[in-house]
Write a protein that holds these residues in place. Sequence first.
Motif, PDB file in Angstrom:
ATOM      1  N   ALA A  62       4.114   9.284 -17.707  1.00  0.00           N
ATOM      2  CA  ALA A  62       5.984   9.007 -18.036  1.00  0.00           C
ATOM      3  C   ALA A  62       5.848   7.612 -16.955  1.00  0.00           C
ATOM      4  O   ALA A  62       5.271   8.012 -16.122  1.00  0.00           O
ATOM      5  CB  ALA A  62       6.192  10.042 -18.265  1.00  0.00           C
ATOM      6  N   GLY A 101       1.315  12.152 -19.380  1.00  0.00           N
ATOM      7  CA  GLY A 101       2.038  11.884 -20.928  1.00  0.00           C
ATOM      8  C   GLY A 101       0.749  11.051 -21.150  1.00  0.00           C
ATOM      9  O   GLY A 101       0.688  10.949 -22.393  1.00  0.00           O
ATOM     10  N   GLU A 104      -1.631  13.497 -22.346  1.00  0.00           N
ATOM     11  CA  GLU A 104      -0.850  14.443 -23.827  1.00  0.00           C
ATOM     12  C   GLU A 104      -0.454  13.546 -24.814  1.00  0.00           C
ATOM     13  O   GLU A 104      -1.032  14.274 -25.827  1.00  0.00           O
ATOM     14  CB  GLU A 104       0.620  14.500 -23.262  1.00  0.00           C
ATOM     15  CG  GLU A 104       1.676  15.631 -22.268  1.00  0.00           C
ATOM     16  CD  GLU A 104       1.970  15.539 -21.474  1.00  0.00           C
ATOM     17  OE1 GLU A 104       2.833  14.619 -21.502  1.00  0.00           O
ATOM     18  OE2 GLU A 104       2.584  17.217 -21.762  1.00  0.00           O
ATOM     19  N   GLU A 124       2.025  16.153 -13.556  1.00  0.00           N
ATOM     20  CA  GLU A 124       2.947  16.641 -13.287  1.00  0.00           C
ATOM     21  C   GLU A 124       3.725  17.187 -12.676  1.00  0.00           C
ATOM     22  O   GLU A 124       4.678  16.998 -11.413  1.00  0.00           O
ATOM     23  CB  GLU A 124       3.964  16.624 -14.540  1.00  0.00           C
ATOM     24  CG  GLU A 124       3.734  15.876 -15.785  1.00  0.00           C
ATOM     25  CD  GLU A 124       2.545  15.514 -16.371  1.00  0.00           C
ATOM     26  OE1 GLU A 124       1.366  16.152 -15.903  1.00  0.00           O
ATOM     27  OE2 GLU A 124       2.645  15.104 -17.542  1.00  0.00           O
ATOM     28  N   ARG A 274       4.742   4.679  -1.563  1.00  0.00           N
ATOM     29  CA  ARG A 274       4.333   3.670  -1.444  1.00  0.00           C
ATOM     30  C   ARG A 274       5.648   2.908  -1.050  1.00  0.00           C
ATOM     31  O   ARG A 274       4.963   1.482  -0.616  1.00  0.00           O
ATOM     32  CB  ARG A 274       4.421   3.183  -3.174  1.00  0.00           C
ATOM     33  CG  ARG A 274       3.373   4.233  -3.781  1.00  0.00           C
ATOM     34  CD  ARG A 274       3.681   4.704  -5.153  1.00  0.00           C
ATOM     35  NE  ARG A 274       2.152   5.434  -6.222  1.00  0.00           N
ATOM     36  CZ  ARG A 274       2.079   7.103  -5.359  1.00  0.00           C
ATOM     37  NH1 ARG A 274       2.482   7.950  -5.277  1.00  0.00           N
ATOM     38  NH2 ARG A 274       0.824   7.340  -5.770  1.00  0.00           N
ATOM     39  N   LYS A 278       5.911  -1.163   2.915  1.00  0.00           N
ATOM     40  CA  LYS A 278       5.909  -2.533   2.031  1.00  0.00           C
ATOM     41  C   LYS A 278       7.374  -2.919   3.079  1.00  0.00           C
ATOM     42  O   LYS A 278       8.835  -2.242   3.760  1.00  0.00           O
ATOM     43  CB  LYS A 278       7.125  -2.874   1.230  1.00  0.00           C
ATOM     44  CG  LYS A 278       5.943  -3.067  -0.182  1.00  0.00           C
ATOM     45  CD  LYS A 278       6.811  -2.589  -1.567  1.00  0.00           C
ATOM     46  CE  LYS A 278       5.618  -1.901  -2.821  1.00  0.00           C
ATOM     47  NZ  LYS A 278       6.169  -1.333  -4.022  1.00  0.00           N
TER      48      LYS A 278
HETATM   49  N1  3HC Z   1       6.290   5.511 -13.336  1.00  0.00           N
HETATM   50  C1  3HC Z   1       6.660   4.458 -12.470  1.00  0.00           C
HETATM   51  N2  3HC Z   1       5.647   3.832 -11.595  1.00  0.00           N
HETATM   52  C2  3HC Z   1       4.733   4.570 -11.811  1.00  0.00           C
HETATM   53  C3  3HC Z   1       3.962   5.121 -11.846  1.00  0.00           C
HETATM   54  C4  3HC Z   1       4.450   5.836 -13.037  1.00  0.00           C
HETATM   55  N3  3HC Z   1       4.249   6.906 -13.843  1.00  0.00           N
HETATM   56  N4  3HC Z   1       2.947   5.688 -11.570  1.00  0.00           N
HETATM   57  C5  3HC Z   1       2.947   4.837 -10.786  1.00  0.00           C
HETATM   58  N5  3HC Z   1       3.812   4.013 -10.601  1.00  0.00           N
HETATM   59  C6  3HC Z   1       3.704   2.528 -10.201  1.00  0.00           C
HETATM   60  C7  3HC Z   1       3.500   2.587  -8.335  1.00  0.00           C
HETATM   61  O1  3HC Z   1       5.387   3.172  -7.848  1.00  0.00           O
HETATM   62  C8  3HC Z   1       3.532   1.772  -7.751  1.00  0.00           C
HETATM   63  O2  3HC Z   1       4.354   0.413  -8.240  1.00  0.00           O
HETATM   64  P1  3HC Z   1       4.594  -0.596  -7.313  1.00  0.00           P
HETATM   65  O3  3HC Z   1       3.201  -1.183  -6.949  1.00  0.00           O
HETATM   66  O4  3HC Z   1       5.316  -1.100  -6.808  1.00  0.00           O
HETATM   67  O5  3HC Z   1       5.036   0.466  -5.648  1.00  0.00           O
HETATM   68  C9  3HC Z   1       2.174   0.608  -9.206  1.00  0.00           C
HETATM   69  O6  3HC Z   1       2.813   2.381 -10.286  1.00  0.00           O
HETATM   70  C10 3HC Z   1       0.623   1.411  -8.018  1.00  0.00           C
HETATM   71  O7  3HC Z   1       0.549   2.514  -8.692  1.00  0.00           O
HETATM   72  P2  3HC Z   1      -0.241   2.925  -6.807  1.00  0.00           P
HETATM   73  O8  3HC Z   1       0.442   2.086  -5.929  1.00  0.00           O
HETATM   74  O9  3HC Z   1      -0.125   4.110  -6.821  1.00  0.00           O
HETATM   75  O10 3HC Z   1      -1.649   2.207  -7.708  1.00  0.00           O
HETATM   76  P3  3HC Z   1      -3.214   3.729  -7.727  1.00  0.00           P
HETATM   77  O11 3HC Z   1      -3.934   2.583  -8.338  1.00  0.00           O
HETATM   78  O12 3HC Z   1      -3.242   3.540  -6.061  1.00  0.00           O
HETATM   79  O13 3HC Z   1      -2.922   4.718  -9.004  1.00  0.00           O
HETATM   80  C11 3HC Z   1      -1.618   6.330 -10.247  1.00  0.00           C
HETATM   81  C12 3HC Z   1      -2.612   4.374  -9.984  1.00  0.00           C
HETATM   82  C13 3HC Z   1      -3.517   6.907 -10.094  1.00  0.00           C
HETATM   83  C14 3HC Z   1      -1.987   5.926 -11.592  1.00  0.00           C
HETATM   84  C15 3HC Z   1      -1.207   6.549  -9.245  1.00  0.00           C
HETATM   85  O14 3HC Z   1      -0.154   5.173  -9.492  1.00  0.00           O
HETATM   86  C16 3HC Z   1      -0.677   8.090  -9.987  1.00  0.00           C
HETATM   87  O15 3HC Z   1      -0.959   8.573  -9.404  1.00  0.00           O
HETATM   88  N6  3HC Z   1       1.221   7.487 -11.095  1.00  0.00           N
HETATM   89  C17 3HC Z   1       1.740   9.121 -10.986  1.00  0.00           C
HETATM   90  C18 3HC Z   1       0.880   9.652 -12.768  1.00  0.00           C
HETATM   91  C19 3HC Z   1       1.777  10.793 -13.034  1.00  0.00           C
HETATM   92  O16 3HC Z   1       2.672  11.597 -11.311  1.00  0.00           O
HETATM   93  N7  3HC Z   1       1.944  10.896 -14.185  1.00  0.00           N
HETATM   94  C20 3HC Z   1       2.799  11.883 -14.735  1.00  0.00           C
HETATM   95  C21 3HC Z   1       4.157  12.096 -14.639  1.00  0.00           C
HETATM   96  S1  3HC Z   1       5.028  12.363 -15.198  1.00  0.00           S
HETATM   97  C22 3HC Z   1       4.845  12.782 -16.575  1.00  0.00           C
HETATM   98  O17 3HC Z   1       4.044  12.117 -17.870  1.00  0.00           O
HETATM   99  C23 3HC Z   1       5.884  13.356 -17.702  1.00  0.00           C
HETATM  100  C24 3HC Z   1       5.326  14.036 -19.102  1.00  0.00           C
HETATM  101  O18 3HC Z   1       4.903  14.780 -19.437  1.00  0.00           O
HETATM  102  C25 3HC Z   1       6.610  14.132 -19.483  1.00  0.00           C
END
Ligand code: 3HC
Length: 692
Positions: A62, A101, A104, A124, A274, A278
């Motif tokens: 998400a 998501g 999912e 999550e 993250r 910066k």
């Molecule tokens: N939503 C919004 N922004 C996100 C995001 C997300 N789910 N995941 C990553 N980003 C953003 C980061 O904030 C970062 O932004 P920035 O460049 O402005 O700082 C950019 O994307 C790149 O992220 P990373 O620096 O973390 O990049 P990596 O390549 O190192 O890692 C990744 C990629 C493994 C996908 C890592 O970003 C990650 O683990 N993301 C979160 C995944 C997550 O938690 N997903 C579950 C979300 S909750 C959900 O899905 C609810 C559902 O069940 C309903």
Amino acid sequence: MSEVQFSKEGNVGIIFVNNPPVNALSQAVRAGIEDGVKQGIADKDVEAMIILCGGNTFIAGADIREFGKPPMPPNLPDVVYAMEDSPKPMIAAIHGNALGGGLEIALSCHFRIAVPTAKVGLPEVKLGLLPGAGGTQRLPRIAGVKVALDMIVSGDPIPAQKAKDLGIIDEIADGDLKAAAVAFAKRVVAEKRPIRKVREMVAKVDSPTQFEDFAKSIARKQRGFHAPFKCIEAIRAAVELPFDEGMKREREIFTSLREGTQSKAQRHVFFAEREVVKIPGLSDKLPIRDIKIVGILGAGTMGGGIAMCFANAGIPVRLLDMKQEFIDRGLGVIQKNYANTMARGGITQADMDQRMALIKPTLSYDDLKDVDLVIEAVFEDMAVKKEVFAKLDAVCKPGAILASNTSYLNIDEIATATKRPQDVIGMHFFSPANVMRLLENVRGAKTADDVKATVMKVGKKIGKVPVMVGVCDGFVGNRMLGKRTRECGFLLEEGALPTQVDKVIFDFGFPMGPYAMSDMAGLDVGWRNRKAKFNELTKREQDNNILDKICEMGRYGQKTGSGFYKYDEKRNATPDPFIEELIIKHSQERGITRRVITDQEILERALYIMINEGAKILEEGIAARPVDIDAVYLYGYGFPAYHGGPMFYADTVGLKNIYEAILKYRDIVGAEYWTPSPLLEKLAKEGKGFYS
Ligand code: 3HC
Ligand code: NAI
């Protein structure tokens, strides 16, 4: 270009998601996928559909930035229902990460194909949430309750092959993913494979007490966190309730967690990690210096750990100490650490050999001629540091970065020992350096911008959370901690005992209380510091000599078998009545009438004193933003993630409340210690927080 496009290849519809950087499920993506599914269903030429993503990854979840804003339709559970209900086979084509998501979405498809390097997971829980679009209901159905519990409660992703072995993925794609997925879809159509809906499968427990047993097994590790236990509750619903009711239950829990303080704090932590990288005012396009070889001075506790950080990242290290025996001792510790990791299955023998080979010991400064970065970790003594930096200045090539791991000493003064203060900076690692993620980078007054940018990048490369701070006594972390230590010392005099103080701090969520921590680190360290700074202390601080009395008895903490507590041979602590009497007697001698101190007072005094200092640190520009202070505490001091760091926590308490408490403690303890920072006072009076 819109985030989701629909196209066709023969009889296969392709729903293509392109929402950089991680294809998060923003409103536009959700709506686009839903439209794509409708389009594919309506198109008579389409007989199957694949969902494929652009960029480095499949959908990583998400869009976390949308949480906290009013929800916008379509919601994700509806989108996944629509996919699963498609009468035409849906196939997820996964590369990179299918997370949250994203997984999912994939689980609501009828088949899944992934490249060998792909990973799938439901992280999550790390955001204080649970999967809210059927993850807790579909994963136990497709992979079993045990796998679902492990994956959802840990939040850790698993590689594609393992996912295939567990039945989560149907096929590993050789070569081009799009071509493989289209071919797979055509095969499904040609073979008239029946549509397989995960929701129609059945999840069964392996034992009647599986959920209770699992909850017990994580109780210690997940102390204080709500989400892991809520995940278990939702997975239980997959076993005990029909699918639709399970989905409802999952949604209710998801919504209540999403609105709760813990998840807000943990989402803050995700972005904090993250954001700190910066540096405000510094372009991320600034060319950085190339760091190919690193020199480390001092093969002691810190130098050895720092050497491991670089070797782990594949960067060659020259490790210098004064005598062969110190080198041998240092290398011995490194070897032992690697052997322990290997015994736990963390690395292979080949990894260990490769890493050890990257660390070249030396006794000669000449071997530092060609290094790009030197990190000094010799004794904490200004004269020694200056001598070492003068030598480095003489030997290191132009442009090499000269960094110090000092905990307290003034980087600007160290830089005066060189003719290149622009290349000098602090890189303050935390012990054990190979484990702790915080790296406090300390900019000197003359440090060049590209040096600052380089050490941030290097920090990230070796897996740390680098935070840029300015020069002051103890920098951000130890400066704030020093205030807590002092305040806890006053609490002991006024009526508290170490066990009570430690329990309050432990129950708040820190890994241990201040006295257990001091005993572990060695009381002599603090005692030495105290003696060195004795003349700068206030009268009350000088007179508060409980630590001196304990150390004078040779009680240095765990390593001597006693300190504030007594320890057995396994280093288990028990309260020591002798120390409690010593403290009570100390109060009498000082003419202080001991009183009952509530846990709430301990918590407020221990934390608010740090928050007030944090505000001063912001005013002085030592930290640029509250998020920098939070990151220091989260990654260097075990501040509980579900409180989000001291400054985030302050906002949840309300700065007005904190301000009023500070005034109260000013009356009890004295204005010398409890004067509100002007910044905190201003924000409190304006009804604002550090972040709002
Ligand atoms: N939503 C919004 N922004 C996100 C995001 C997300 N789910 N995941 C990553 N980003 C953003 C980061 O904030 C970062 O932004 P920035 O460049 O402005 O700082 C950019 O994307 C790149 O992220 P990373 O620096 O973390 O990049 P990596 O390549 O190192 O890692 C990744 C990629 C493994 C996908 C890592 O970003 C990650 O683990 N993301 C979160 C995944 C997550 O938690 N997903 C579950 C979300 S909750 C959900 O899905 C609810 C559902 O069940 C309903
Ligand atoms: P240590 O005593 O374990 O190691 C210091 C090493 O430096 C010893 O091996 C010593 O032989 C070597 N050394 C001393 N003078 C030298 C010189 N002139 N040239 C080459 N080598 C020399 O000390 P530790 O704990 O590793 O601390 C090192 C530095 O790191 C200090 O500045 C300390 O304040 C800082 N630090 C320590 C932390 C800790 O928890 N121990 C945490 C963060 C920083």
